[in-house]
Design a protein around this motif. Structure first.
Motif, mmCIF file in Angstrom:
data_model
loop_
_atom_site.group_PDB
_atom_site.id
_atom_site.type_symbol
_atom_site.label_atom_id
_atom_site.label_comp_id
_atom_site.label_asym_id
_atom_site.label_seq_id
_atom_site.Cartn_x
_atom_site.Cartn_y
_atom_site.Cartn_z
ATOM 1 N N ALA A 1 0.875 -1.347 -0.449
ATOM 2 C CA ALA A 1 -0.111 -0.261 0.144
ATOM 3 C C ALA A 1 0.901 1.570 0.035
ATOM 4 N N THR A 2 1.797 1.506 0.649
ATOM 5 C CA THR A 2 3.093 2.398 0.479
ATOM 6 C C THR A 2 3.377 2.470 -0.764
ATOM 7 N N TRP A 3 3.632 1.672 -0.833
ATOM 8 C CA TRP A 3 4.215 1.995 -2.526
ATOM 9 C C TRP A 3 3.844 1.695 -3.634
ATOM 10 N N PHE A 4 1.814 1.108 -3.347
ATOM 11 C CA PHE A 4 1.543 2.090 -3.887
ATOM 12 C C PHE A 4 1.068 3.679 -4.221
ATOM 13 N N ALA A 5 0.904 4.353 -2.755
ATOM 14 C CA ALA A 5 1.269 5.593 -2.960
ATOM 15 C C ALA A 5 1.583 6.743 -3.389
ATOM 16 N N GLU A 6 3.266 5.976 -2.922
ATOM 17 C CA GLU A 6 4.374 6.725 -3.402
ATOM 18 C C GLU A 6 4.266 6.856 -4.831
ATOM 19 N N THR A 7 3.547 5.196 -5.964
ATOM 20 C CA THR A 7 3.467 5.812 -7.467
ATOM 21 C C THR A 7 3.024 6.004 -7.629
ATOM 22 N N PHE A 8 1.445 5.994 -6.826
ATOM 23 C CA PHE A 8 0.335 6.944 -7.295
ATOM 24 C C PHE A 8 0.493 8.570 -7.337
ATOM 25 N N SER A 9 1.103 8.751 -6.186
ATOM 26 C CA SER A 9 1.788 10.105 -5.981
ATOM 27 C C SER A 9 2.401 10.937 -7.126
ATOM 28 N N LEU A 10 4.209 10.036 -8.109
ATOM 29 C CA LEU A 10 4.601 10.218 -8.440
ATOM 30 C C LEU A 10 3.804 10.545 -10.132
ATOM 31 N N LEU A 11 3.246 9.581 -10.371
ATOM 32 C CA LEU A 11 1.908 8.978 -12.087
ATOM 33 C C LEU A 11 1.219 10.755 -11.641
ATOM 34 N N ALA A 12 0.496 11.341 -10.632
ATOM 35 C CA ALA A 12 0.109 12.873 -10.817
ATOM 36 C C ALA A 12 0.993 14.214 -10.577
ATOM 37 N N ASP A 13 2.025 13.451 -9.681
ATOM 38 C CA ASP A 13 2.944 14.578 -10.021
ATOM 39 C C ASP A 13 3.666 15.004 -11.569
ATOM 40 N N ASN A 14 4.163 14.066 -12.757
ATOM 41 C CA ASN A 14 3.967 13.779 -13.231
ATOM 42 C C ASN A 14 3.152 14.991 -15.242
ATOM 43 N N ILE A 15 1.236 14.261 -14.608
ATOM 44 C CA ILE A 15 0.939 14.898 -15.294
ATOM 45 C C ILE A 15 0.033 16.202 -15.184
ATOM 46 N N GLY A 16 0.684 16.464 -13.290
ATOM 47 C CA GLY A 16 0.404 17.576 -13.288
ATOM 48 C C GLY A 16 0.817 18.416 -13.848
ATOM 49 N N GLN A 17 2.309 18.607 -14.429
ATOM 50 C CA GLN A 17 3.499 19.001 -15.567
ATOM 51 C C GLN A 17 2.307 19.921 -16.266
ATOM 52 N N ASN A 18 1.854 19.483 -17.295
ATOM 53 C CA ASN A 18 0.968 19.443 -18.484
ATOM 54 C C ASN A 18 -0.689 20.678 -17.191
ATOM 55 N N ILE A 19 -0.750 20.042 -16.662
ATOM 56 C CA ILE A 19 -2.784 20.293 -16.276
ATOM 57 C C ILE A 19 -2.195 20.413 -14.642
ATOM 58 N N THR B 1 -9.401 1.649 -4.191
ATOM 59 C CA THR B 1 -8.668 2.020 -5.368
ATOM 60 C C THR B 1 -7.748 3.225 -4.794
ATOM 61 N N TRP B 2 -8.921 4.321 -4.461
ATOM 62 C CA TRP B 2 -8.637 5.497 -3.936
ATOM 63 C C TRP B 2 -7.669 5.343 -2.308
ATOM 64 N N ALA B 3 -8.353 4.321 -1.198
ATOM 65 C CA ALA B 3 -7.911 3.845 -0.646
ATOM 66 C C ALA B 3 -6.149 3.781 -0.340
ATOM 67 N N ALA B 4 -5.744 2.684 -1.645
ATOM 68 C CA ALA B 4 -4.763 2.361 -1.778
ATOM 69 C C ALA B 4 -3.751 3.734 -2.509
ATOM 70 N N SER B 5 -3.980 4.223 -2.370
ATOM 71 C CA SER B 5 -3.379 5.673 -3.679
ATOM 72 C C SER B 5 -3.476 6.252 -2.629
ATOM 73 N N GLN B 6 -3.592 6.417 -0.675
ATOM 74 C CA GLN B 6 -3.539 7.107 0.024
ATOM 75 C C GLN B 6 -3.021 6.132 1.110
ATOM 76 N N GLY B 7 -2.265 5.334 0.693
ATOM 77 C CA GLY B 7 -1.264 4.360 1.670
ATOM 78 C C GLY B 7 -2.227 3.444 2.917
ATOM 79 N N ARG B 8 -2.852 3.052 2.142
ATOM 80 C CA ARG B 8 -4.392 2.301 3.173
ATOM 81 C C ARG B 8 -4.157 1.098 2.846
ATOM 82 N N THR B 9 -4.927 -0.266 3.886
ATOM 83 C CA THR B 9 -5.073 -1.507 3.273
ATOM 84 C C THR B 9 -6.590 -1.607 3.127
#
Length: 321
Positions: A8-26, A261-269
């Motif tokens: 779950a921790t890895w999931f949240a970190e990866t999710f945040s990286l993806l959002a940060d990357n997309i956020g460069q254009n949006i 999915t939303w729960a995992a993106s917050q680092g929760r199980t």
């Protein structure tokens, strides 16, 4: 298999990286980016109802670049045919055989721009592929691959000459949301960057990693009380006086799926009632049909879901095992 805390921790970190990357254009639209990302990982589709020039195409392209996937754009017009979307079979005189020419639907991220401008016959070309991930042409069924996501847009203005999406098709979109105009700070950053060519985003993960994240999200624990809360919310939409047709079972499943999915993106199980409340409007509002009198009085589907959230009490527990 239940998701572990390390996963779950890895999931949240990866999710945040993806959002940060997309956020460069949006710029300035973090919540919308996270909603679209969560839908992609949940194997769902997005309906964007927004004005022209708000970044709908850029969002789809940025998502595809971020996951190193393919993307395509289909401009829906009144003369568009189903074969223009799915592909057609053409006779090859040299080989004496029929050869399939794949349409733009064969991509990881498909932007169906102004989907309500095409005829219902063309709109229906998306029904099978959105539900099953397959396209059937001339009796032959072909998978479009994974991950697969449709981001459809429609313009809330200029409704003349458009075809309203049928309820059966609306129900196949996991969420409906909008990007909206950026705030002043984001607009200033956009204007200051207009002299620079828009760079290709660097891929963060492979499409296969999205599939793995989807499998991890299925392992999020959902307390029976949280499922009961979803069931009571859905039931309340069917009993609301302003509603002609309430949320379907498919809608309840979609809400439960994206909540995981939303729960995992917050680092929760585990999922919580707050996850349900946060996602109820984008996941449920587009699935209800209002009574004509309610529409005439200015009632909106979002307002109905908001009232249901106030009337239906959430469980006292936080949803943990």
């Amino acid at each position: 298999m239940t998701i572990a805390q390390e996963q779950a921790t890895w999931f949240a970190e990866t999710f945040s990286l993806l959002a940060d990357n997309i956020g460069q254009n949006i710029l300035g639209k973090r919540k919308v980016i996270e909603l679209v990302l969560a839908t992609a990982i949940s194997e769902g589709h997005v309906l964007l109802e927004d004005y022209p020039g708000t970044g709908k195409t850029a969002l789809a392209r940025s998502l595809a670049q971020t996951v190193d996937g393919t993307n395509s754009r289909v401009q829906f017009t009144p003369d568009l045919l189903p074969g223009d979307v799915t592909g057609i079979t053409v006779y090859d005189q040299r080989n004496g055989e029929f050869e399939f020419h794949a349409g733009p639907i064969f991509a990881n991220i498909v932007l169906a721009d102004e989907i309500n401008r095409a005829s219902p016959k063309t709109q229906s070309a998306l029904l099978e592929v959105m539900e099953e991930g397959n396209v059937t042409v001339d009796g032959v069924t072909r998978p479009v691959g994974t991950p697969f996501m449709v981001i459809a847009t429609q313009n809330p203005v200029e409704q003349a000459g458009t075809y309203r999406l049928p309820e059966a098709q609306l129900d196949r979109f996991m969420i409906k949301t909008s990007i909206g105009y950026p705030d002043d700070a984001a607009t200033m950053r956009i204007l200051q960057g207009t002299a620079q060519p828009k760079a290709q985003l660097q891929a963060i993960i492979t499409p296969q990693t999205i599939v793995q994240m989807a499998e991890l999200a299925r392992g999020v624990y959902v307390n029976p009380l949280v499922h009961d809360y979803v069931m009571r919310l859905v039931g309340a939409t069917r009993r609301a006086t302003e509603v002609k047709l309430g949320v379907s079972v498919r809608g309840a499943i979609a809400l439960s799926r994206i909540v995981m999915t939303w729960a995992a993106s917050q680092g929760r199980t585990y999922a919580t009632p707050d996850d349900v409340r946060e996602l109820a409007i984008p996941a449920l509002a587009h699935r209800i049909i209002l009574e004509p009198e309610a529409e005439f009085d200015g009632v909106t589907a979002e307002a109905v879901i908001g009232k249901v959230l106030l009337d239906v009490a959430p469980p006292a527990e936080n949803g943990a095992a």
